[in-house]
Design an enzyme around this catalytic site. Structure first.
Site, mmCIF file in Angstrom:
data_model
loop_
_atom_site.group_PDB
_atom_site.id
_atom_site.type_symbol
_atom_site.label_atom_id
_atom_site.label_comp_id
_atom_site.label_asym_id
_atom_site.label_seq_id
_atom_site.Cartn_x
_atom_site.Cartn_y
_atom_site.Cartn_z
ATOM 1 N N PHE A 193 0.859 -1.189 0.000
ATOM 2 C CA PHE A 193 0.000 0.000 0.000
ATOM 3 C C PHE A 193 0.895 1.238 0.000
ATOM 4 C CE2 PHE A 193 -2.250 3.627 1.589
ATOM 5 C CZ PHE A 193 -3.436 3.573 0.878
ATOM 6 N N LYS B 173 2.080 11.350 7.005
ATOM 7 C CA LYS B 173 1.282 11.101 8.209
ATOM 8 C C LYS B 173 1.790 11.880 9.428
ATOM 9 C CE LYS B 173 -1.143 7.100 6.577
ATOM 10 N NZ LYS B 173 -0.701 6.017 5.713
ATOM 11 N N ASP C 155 9.316 3.142 1.964
ATOM 12 C CA ASP C 155 8.105 3.928 2.223
ATOM 13 C C ASP C 155 7.811 3.847 3.717
ATOM 14 O OD1 ASP C 155 5.702 5.163 2.475
ATOM 15 O OD2 ASP C 155 4.678 4.039 0.883
#
Ligand SMILES: *Cc1c(COP(=O)(O)O)cnc(C)c1O
Length: 403
Positions: free
Chosen positions: A144, A258, A229
């Site tokens: 993801f 985030k 990531d």
């Protein structure tokens, strides 16, 4: 589950006017502080999701709120057409914290990943000498990395991928955690390996020890960039700045997002080698809000919180406690627990309940978390949570599994 009508009327508005690309738990939050949120009826819940790790420092951390207020009162946006007095300092402080040489600021995690892909391709053509338009990037199953057209092009989750084509070519998928498969997939056109150090959305999947060292070695031997990531795994969630730090491995580029915005503003970045990010020249990439003063001011506050190591230590110590307590539920509705630090993927027994049912039962117990896929609960409380609050949540989970 008292509902005086406000909760259902607000949810009805969402349903009628908002696009239906989410399926939220039926709770309407109107206030929050630290690890706790309050709904419109005044009921309090312990936050065990942290906005998918965007709220690592809890809701409205006072230092971050202050940084945001002070910046908003002074200067909000210049665009990158001009300099502002926060940008350079943020880049320097973030590079220093992460042990990297250069920072490319963006807004969202998906943009950071997109930017890393663009930079890796450009580097492949201009530095490595890969034939024009044939660069390949190796990615993992069950990845993801966000929601843009290019990123969903290499998603193998049909829900994220299907009917968004035509897709961007140039990605090669190998099984996550299989270093030999990475090695075998590397060819003369390989620009980069792009993977999550720990797969978040896949259910907090941690590869075997040695995987990352092997991948690093394969990348170095073949002049291939390693892009980690760390949008979800980074910034103290696992007990280190980067999840890769646990493996003693350095990536060439890292994507961050985030928690970098402290749960206040969207802030994302690619950090890494100056000779790689240096392929970008004026006009070749950009973002109107990327690196805007409010993002930089809050980002600087985040870096300062991380500099002390306090949050990393909380994640390590309280994470060990969380995992120990979750382990006690194995065989009592829990099939498997994975994770690192204050981050856990909890697989619910096939015979017990679905993740959604358990999330709903937990909500009734005053604990908010969310399933990922059918049978996995993802637990990622804010790092300001206390030991007693963790016990409270795990006890609630025990009851929810029985209910
Ligand atoms: C959430 C996430 C993204 C995307 O971030 P957005 O800010 O939602 O675009 C990218 N990569 C990983 C690993 C993520 O968890």
């Amino acid at each position: 589950m008292a509902d005086n009508g406000r909760t259902s009327s607000i949810i009805a508005l969402d349903e009628q006017w908002g696009a239906h690309n989410y399926h939220p738990l039926p709770v309407v939050i109107s206030e929050a502080e630290g690890a706790w949120v309050t709904d419109v009826d005044g009921k309090r819940y312990l936050d065990f999701l942290s906005g998918y790790s965007a709220l690592n420092f809890g809701h409205r951390h006072p230092a971050l709120v202050q940084a945001a207020h002070e910046q908003i009162d002074r200067l909000t946006l210049t665009s990158r057409a001009f300099h502002n007095d926060q940008f350079g300092a943020f880049c320097e402080e973030l590079a220093e914290l992460t042990g990297t040489e250069m920072v490319l600021t963006m807004n969202t995690g998906a943009e950071a990943v997109e930017s890393a892909i663009k930079v890796a391709r450009k580097w492949a053509y201009e530095v490595k000498g890969v034939a024009f338009d044939s660069a390949e990037i190796i990615v993992a199953t069950n990845n993801f990395h966000g929601r843009t057209t290019t990123i969903v092009s290499f998603s193998d989750d049909p829900v994220a991928h299907d009917n968004y084509g035509p897709f961007t070519p140039g990605f090669v998928t190998v099984p996550y955690g299989d270093a030999q498969a990475v090695r075998d997939a590397i060819g003369p056109n390989t620009a980069a390996v792009l993977m999550e150090p720990i797969q978040g959305e896949a259910g907090v999947v941690v590869p075997s020890p040695g995987f990352w060292a092997d991948v690093r070695e394969a990348c170095t031997e073949n002049d291939v960039l390693l892009i980690a990531d760390e949008v979800q795994s980074g910034l103290a969630r696992t007990g280190e700045i980067f999840a890769l730090d646990h493996e003693g491995v350095r990536a060439d580029l890292y994507t961050l997002g985030k928690a970098l915005g402290g749960g206040i503003v969207p802030v994302a970045a690619v950090v890494g080698r100056a000779d790689v990010l240096g392929v970008l020249k004026p006009g070749q990439h950009g973002s109107t809000f990327g690196g805007y003063p409010v993002a930089c001011a809050v980002g600087r506050g985040v870096v300062e919180l991380l500099r002390t190591g306090e949050f990393q230590e909380r994640s390590r110590e309280l994470g060990a406690h969380l995992h120990e307590r979750l382990g006690e539920l194995s065989g009592q509705g829990v099939a498997e627990v994975r994770g690192r630090g204050l981050w856990a993927g909890v697989d619910i027994d096939l015979l017990a309940k679905t993740g959604r049912e358990v999330s709903m039962a937990l909500r009734d117990e005053g604990v908010l978390c969310k399933e990922t896929h059918e049978r996995t609960l993802r637990m990622a409380p804010p790092l300001v949570i206390t030991r007693d609050e963790i016990d409270h949540a795990v006890d609630a989970l025990g009851r929810a599994l029985k209910a």
